[in-house]
Structures are given as C-alpha cells and as structure tokens.
Design a protein around this motif. Structure first.
Motif, short mmCIF file in Angstrom:
data_model
loop_
_atom_site.label_atom_id
_atom_site.label_comp_id
_atom_site.label_asym_id
_atom_site.label_seq_id
_atom_site.Cartn_x
_atom_site.Cartn_y
_atom_site.Cartn_z
N GLY A 379 55.89 40.92 17.38
CA GLY A 379 56.92 41.25 16.39
C GLY A 379 57.31 40.09 15.50
O GLY A 379 58.29 40.18 14.76
N GLY A 380 56.60 38.99 15.58
CA GLY A 380 56.90 37.85 14.73
C GLY A 380 57.55 36.69 15.45
O GLY A 380 57.70 35.60 14.88
N GLU A 381 57.95 36.90 16.72
CA GLU A 381 58.53 35.80 17.49
C GLU A 381 57.48 34.71 17.72
O GLU A 381 56.32 35.00 18.03
CB GLU A 381 59.04 36.32 18.83
CG GLU A 381 59.69 35.24 19.69
CD GLU A 381 60.20 35.78 21.02
OE1 GLU A 381 60.48 34.97 21.92
OE2 GLU A 381 60.31 37.01 21.16
N LYS A 382 57.87 33.46 17.56
CA LYS A 382 56.93 32.34 17.70
C LYS A 382 56.53 32.17 19.16
O LYS A 382 57.37 32.12 20.05
CB LYS A 382 57.56 31.05 17.17
CG LYS A 382 56.63 29.83 17.27
CD LYS A 382 57.27 28.61 16.66
CE LYS A 382 56.42 27.36 16.90
NZ LYS A 382 55.06 27.49 16.40
N ASN A 383 55.24 32.06 19.38
CA ASN A 383 54.72 31.80 20.71
C ASN A 383 54.84 30.30 21.00
O ASN A 383 54.27 29.47 20.28
CB ASN A 383 53.25 32.23 20.77
CG ASN A 383 52.64 32.10 22.16
OD1 ASN A 383 53.19 31.43 23.03
ND2 ASN A 383 51.50 32.72 22.35
N PRO A 384 55.57 29.91 22.06
CA PRO A 384 55.77 28.48 22.34
C PRO A 384 54.54 27.80 22.93
O PRO A 384 54.49 26.57 23.00
CB PRO A 384 56.92 28.49 23.34
CG PRO A 384 56.77 29.80 24.06
CD PRO A 384 56.29 30.76 23.02
N ASN A 385 53.56 28.57 23.37
CA ASN A 385 52.38 27.98 24.00
C ASN A 385 51.43 27.39 22.95
O ASN A 385 51.11 28.05 21.96
CB ASN A 385 51.63 29.03 24.82
CG ASN A 385 52.46 29.59 25.95
OD1 ASN A 385 53.31 28.90 26.50
ND2 ASN A 385 52.25 30.86 26.28
N THR A 386 51.00 26.19 23.17
CA THR A 386 50.08 25.53 22.25
C THR A 386 48.67 26.11 22.44
O THR A 386 48.15 26.12 23.56
CB THR A 386 50.02 24.01 22.52
OG1 THR A 386 51.33 23.48 22.38
CG2 THR A 386 49.08 23.33 21.54
N PRO A 387 48.06 26.62 21.39
CA PRO A 387 46.71 27.19 21.53
C PRO A 387 45.71 26.17 22.07
O PRO A 387 45.76 24.99 21.73
CB PRO A 387 46.35 27.61 20.10
CG PRO A 387 47.67 27.78 19.42
CD PRO A 387 48.58 26.77 20.02
N VAL A 388 44.85 26.63 22.92
CA VAL A 388 43.79 25.76 23.46
C VAL A 388 42.66 25.70 22.45
O VAL A 388 42.11 26.73 22.05
CB VAL A 388 43.26 26.31 24.81
CG1 VAL A 388 42.08 25.48 25.30
CG2 VAL A 388 44.37 26.33 25.85
N GLU A 389 42.32 24.50 22.02
CA GLU A 389 41.28 24.32 21.02
C GLU A 389 40.01 23.75 21.66
O GLU A 389 40.06 22.94 22.58
CB GLU A 389 41.76 23.37 19.91
CG GLU A 389 43.02 23.82 19.19
CD GLU A 389 42.83 25.07 18.35
OE1 GLU A 389 41.66 25.46 18.14
OE2 GLU A 389 43.85 25.67 17.93
#
Length: 608
Positions: A379-389
């Motif tokens: 719904g647009g809420e920011k995901n606090p988890n840092t994406p794994v690159e």
C-alpha cells in the motif's frame, strides 16, 4: 511448493498449509471439461426457518446467474502424497479436502465477518477463554448421520494424538484443554491462554471428521479414500500421478441455504496431474484441461501464444485483488553446521543475482521479495529491510570472516573440511535458477550440487529436516500469526514449518507478546518487528513474488463480477465460476468455423 495456507470454501481465515511422470496419451482425454449429463437435484425437505439468519441472504461474491452442471478440469503440477490435508499441506490437497470436509465457521468473502457453517452460532466468554459452538442440526454426513459434538471432539483427539502426523495442527490446538460435550449438538473449548487467534483456530482452521468412519483406524494411512464426507463434493476416483475427480453432492445438507445456492456449481471437478510442464501445456492447448493456473513466467510470456490465443478461444488473464502474499526462497538448514553461521547464510544471499534471474530467466514478471510478509508494504508503506544486492566480493569477505579459507585448489575449507552442500529440489524446471547460483558459488570456492527428487520423497525429507538447502514457498493470510513459522520451540519438532530451524529468543518474546494483542494494527506492528529481526538472520535466500494471479482458460465458463473475489486465487474458480452452455456453444462454433471470439479484459484490476 509447500504452502501453509488453508484454502477453504467461501473464505476461511488463513492458518497453517507423489509426483509421477504422466504421458499425455489418449486416456488423458477421459475428462475434458464441459457439458456432461446433469446430476439430479434432490429437494431439501428441512424447515427453512431453521436456516441461520445470516445464511438466508445471497452471497455477494457469487453471481445470481450461476447455474449448476458441467465439468471443469484444472491443471495440477504434481500428485500429492496424500489427499488428507491433515497429513499433507500441499495446495491441491487443501482444495480437495476442503471440498469434502467443513469447518465450524466460515468467513464472509468480502467483510471477513465470521459466518455460520457446521456451527449455527457460538458464544465467547467475557474473559476470551471459553468458546461454545452450537451445531446446526441440519448438518449431516453423506451417509445421513447427524454431525454431532462427538465428531468435533474426535477431530480434536485425532489431531492431538502424537502418533498421527498432524504436528503442524497441534501447535494451535495445544492452547486448549480437551473439549467438553455439553449435549449432542453443543461443544465447548476452554483455552489455557488468551490468544487473538483462538477463535479462528477452533472455528475455521480445523475440518471436522466423522468419528463413526475414522474411529479405530490408523489415521496416518487414511490418504485416498473418504467415503463419508460433509462438504459439497465427494471423491469418486483418483489415479496416482494422473487425476483426482470430485463430484458435486446433490444431497449436500446446505444445498437450500441461499448463501450457498450459487456456489460450488460444477457437477464434476477434475484435477489433472502432469509432472512435466511441457506435457501439461500441450494437453491444455488440445483441450484436455480447461483451466491452467500459470506459475512460471516462461509459460506466460513464451508459451501462451498461437492461434488459440490470437482468436480468443483461450482467455489469458491477469487478476489483481487483495489476496495475501507469502514468500518463497531457498531455506538454509541451520541445524547443519555449514549453515549455522549467519555470515555464511548472508554470503549465500549475496551470491544470488536476483535481478539477472528475474530479468533474464523470469522475463521481468516478478518483484524481488525483501520481507517475509511482503504484502504489508503493497500500500505504499516503506519497507525498512535493506534489499540484498548481488555482490561476489562481499560473499568472499563474509565467508572469510566465518573462517572459510581457499586451499591450494581454490576450494574453501574450514578445520580441514570442504565447503560442500547439496540443494534438495523437486522440480527440474527450477534448476536453471540454481545453476546461475552454482556458477557463482563455484567461483568463490564452494562445492554445491543439486539432488532432484519427487514430491513425496521431498516432502518426507523436508518433514525430517533432512536437507542442506531447499526451495520452499509459503502462502500467507490476511491475519498473520508468526508462531509456527518462527518460534524456537518448533525448530526441532518434525513436520513443522520452521524449516531453517531458527531459534531467536528476541523473536520468541515478540511472538508471545502478539498472542494477547487483539488490536490488528498493534499486532501487525509486532509482526513487522519480528520480520526485521528474522530478515537480518538470513534463514532463506529470499527470491521474488507476483502480486497478481495468472490464469489461462478455455472460454466456456462464466464468473462473478469479481472473478477471483476480494482475497481469492485460482481456487476461487471451482467455488464460484460455472459452466456456461451458451459460451461453450459459441466456442465450439468459433473453432469449427475458424473464427475469433470477442475481446475480453486481459488485465482485471481490483475494484472496490
């Protein structure tokens, strides 16, 4: 993939969910969908005033235009090791079992309000510890016997019996003492502790079994024969590795209930099994399968082409709604020494080039998953988890920090032992993804290989945690309960969904905290905190998810205005769609004359 989502009739709140090669021969055309001899309708002779008030109104997710009759055949990519959902939580098993057996309560398909089912009403004590269910006295088993409190208690006893392979179901029921028979049609449960999900765990998450049929039998051997059922369908035939055929019950005890009159419309539902995707797709294009849920991007993008699609004889539709989204990934077994170090697990994650896999191997169809509860952030809420690159050099550094050093041959070693492990797989089509990973693993000095087995063997080994790494996919629910998936106490008990064997005291504390939180927003906040902790432990190499449902189907069916409802997936098709004789005739005429059918919506957006 293995899923913990209970897919139930109408809509039940989510809770914790043998492949054989099948050659497409002439005999596989035994059950094409379409028009068949109609089943006789049996008049209901009960008292209409005895129907619970809530079930006297029409179901808003269904269509008043729906008609009974016809056959529908649906593609299933692997044959379950059991059709008993208590013993095997495979998605197809869930659909079949919930067509035959019923819960005490269902949930309204739009509002999620609890609605009567086997129980006509219920009462919850002020302290939220005692739950009393009053059974609908119209409820009957298929052999005519009444469904009683004895059946409910027997179901509880069966699940709680440690000799039965029902461990995943014992998690929730262990919060209750043995139910009490108040009278023939009244049963009460008392909880040992207050938990927000106690009502649902009793009301919609257990499917009631007939005591008079199962009593005295070895429940672990009750896999493919169910002569006594209560639901709208009965099992009439199953052939291992080929198909499972259900038939509508014209004598179903709820057939006159207005809420259910235009659901479960097909006279026959056939789940057709093909272990090889290519064979299944050809069978579908020939007309031997009616509905083809698409789980692979290559099928959707590259294979769903040709005259039958160009002339609109087959609909190729993408549906959006508010269905819960789970996660899939490669579970790393922390019980094994090689994956007991978080740095090693993180190294595996950064060795996976998800962008390459999604763009090149999956045609850009998916979104990368960066949470174990990804639908929180749609719904647009920011995901606090840092994406794994993807980062090979970071992987080298992490492995070095964990004590893994290259030997003279460039292979990683620690304490004289090589870095070597096996990926347990059950679907050869996924090997292309593992192959990309294996190339990078080899580059840093890891010796990894793939062992492919069938569903039954895979499931048996996973239940015993006999794997190093394996691909698993999990469904989700509208209401999230993280206990079974992440609590330490289930890490060692066989058959539980904590596949990585994660034991994190801080997570256990939060799980205990959310149990007594009845405010949904506050509970979701706690689950998000759990997610943040688990995410940083890397129990899985998280992969990707699809926010829509992709379905191919021959245009001989009609559907309600919301074809998959508010929360449904492809299971909604057998519950709410119907065989449309006029559409079937138009399809046959179009094929015979080689003409195109009219246009249809390729993308069906969610509309409130």
């Amino acid at each position: 993939m293995r899923k913990p989502l209970l897919v139930s009739k109408i809509f039940a709140a989510a809770f914790l969910f043998a492949t054989v090669f099948v050659h497409c021969s002439d005999s596989d055309s035994d059950f094409p969908g379409g028009k068949i001899s109609k089943l006789p309708e049996i008049p209901w002779t009960g008292d209409l005033n005895s129907i619970p008030a809530l079930l006297r109104a029409a179901n808003p997710a269904a269509s008043e235009d729906a008609k009974k009759g016809g056959r529908i055949s649906i593609y299933s990519h692997q044959f379950p090791k059991s059709l008993n959902y208590y013993l095997d939580q495979f998605t197809t098993t869930a659909r079949i079992f919930t067509s035959m057996f019923e819960s005490l309560v269902i949930y309204h398909p739009l509002t999620l309000e609890p609605y009567p089912n086997l129980a006509k009403s219920w009462k919850i004590s002020a302290d939220k510890r005692k739950f009393t269910f009053y059974l609908d006295q119209n409820a009957k088993w298929s052999d005519g016997k009444s469904i009683t409190a004895d059946d409910v208690i027997f179901t509880y006893d069966t699940i709680m019996n440690p000799a039965n392979a029902t461990a995943v179901f014992r998690i929730s029921l262990s919060r209750f003492v043995k139910p009490v028979k108040e009278d023939q049609f009244t049963v009460s449960f008392e909880a040992k502790e207050v938990h927000w999900n106690n009502f649902n765990d009793l009301a919609s998450s257990i499917l009631i079994l007939p005591k008079h049929h199962f009593d005295g039998k070895d429940f672990n051997k009750e896999n493919f024969e169910f002569p006594v059922v209560s639901g709208p369908y009965k099992l009439i035939e199953s052939k291992k590795g080929r198909y499972v055929k259900l038939e509508r019950r014209p004598d179903w005890w709820k057939r006159a209930y207005p809420f259910h009159k235009t659901t479960n419309n097909f006279d026959q539902v056939v789940y057709k099994v093909y272990n090889e995707e290519a064979v299944a797709l050809q069978a579908f294009k020939k007309g031997d399968i009616d509905v083809y849920p698409v789980y692979k991007a290559s099928v959707w993008v590259e294979e769903a082409k040709g005259e039958i699609f160009d002339k609109n004889w087959i609909a190729k539709q993408r549906f959006f709604n508010l269905k819960p989204i789970g996660f899939q990934g490669w579970a790393m077994n922390t019980r094994r020494e090689i994956f007991s170090d978080k740095r090693v697990r993180e190294a595996m994650a950064v060795l996976v080039d998800r962008k390459l896999m999604i763009d090149k191997l999956a045609y850009g169809e998916y979104d990368p998953t960066n949470s174990y509860y990804p639908d929180y952030y749609f719904g647009g809420e920011k995901n606090p988890n840092t994406p794994v690159e993807f980062n090979v050099e970071k992987a080298r550094k992490l492995l070095a920090e964990a004590g893994w050093k290259p030997n003279a041959q460039g292979l990683l070693e620690k304490n004289g032992k090589p870095f070597k492990f096996t990926i347990l797989d059950r679907d050869k089509s996924t090997e292309k993804y593992f192959t990309v990973f294996l190339e990078k693993a080899k580059e840093v000095g890891i010796d990894a290989n793939i062992e492919t087995t069938d569903l039954a063997a895979w499931s048996a080994r996973v239940d015993k945690y006999d794997f190093d790494m394996t691909w698993a996919a999990w469904g989700s629910g509208v209401f999230k309960d993280p206990e079974a998936q992440w609590h330490s106490k289930y890490a060692s008990e066989e058959g539980q969904p904590n596949l990585p064997g994660l034991k994190i005291p801080a997570v256990d504390v939060l799980i205990e905290k959310q149990k007594s939180e009845f405010d949904l927003n506050k509970r979701n906040f706690i689950v998000k905190e759990i997610d943040k902790i688990i995410y940083k432990e890397y129990p899985y190499v998280l992969l990707w998810h699809l926010p829509s449902t992709r379905i191919l189907y021959w245009r001989k069916f009609s559907a309600p205005s919301l074809p998959l409802g508010k929360y449904g997936t492809e299971d909604f098709v057998t519950d709410y769609w119907w065989f449309d004789e006029a559409a079937d005739s138009q399809l046959k005429e179009a094929i015979a004359s080689q003409k195109a059918l009219g246009e249809y919506k390729a993308v069906v957006p969610w509309t409130k």
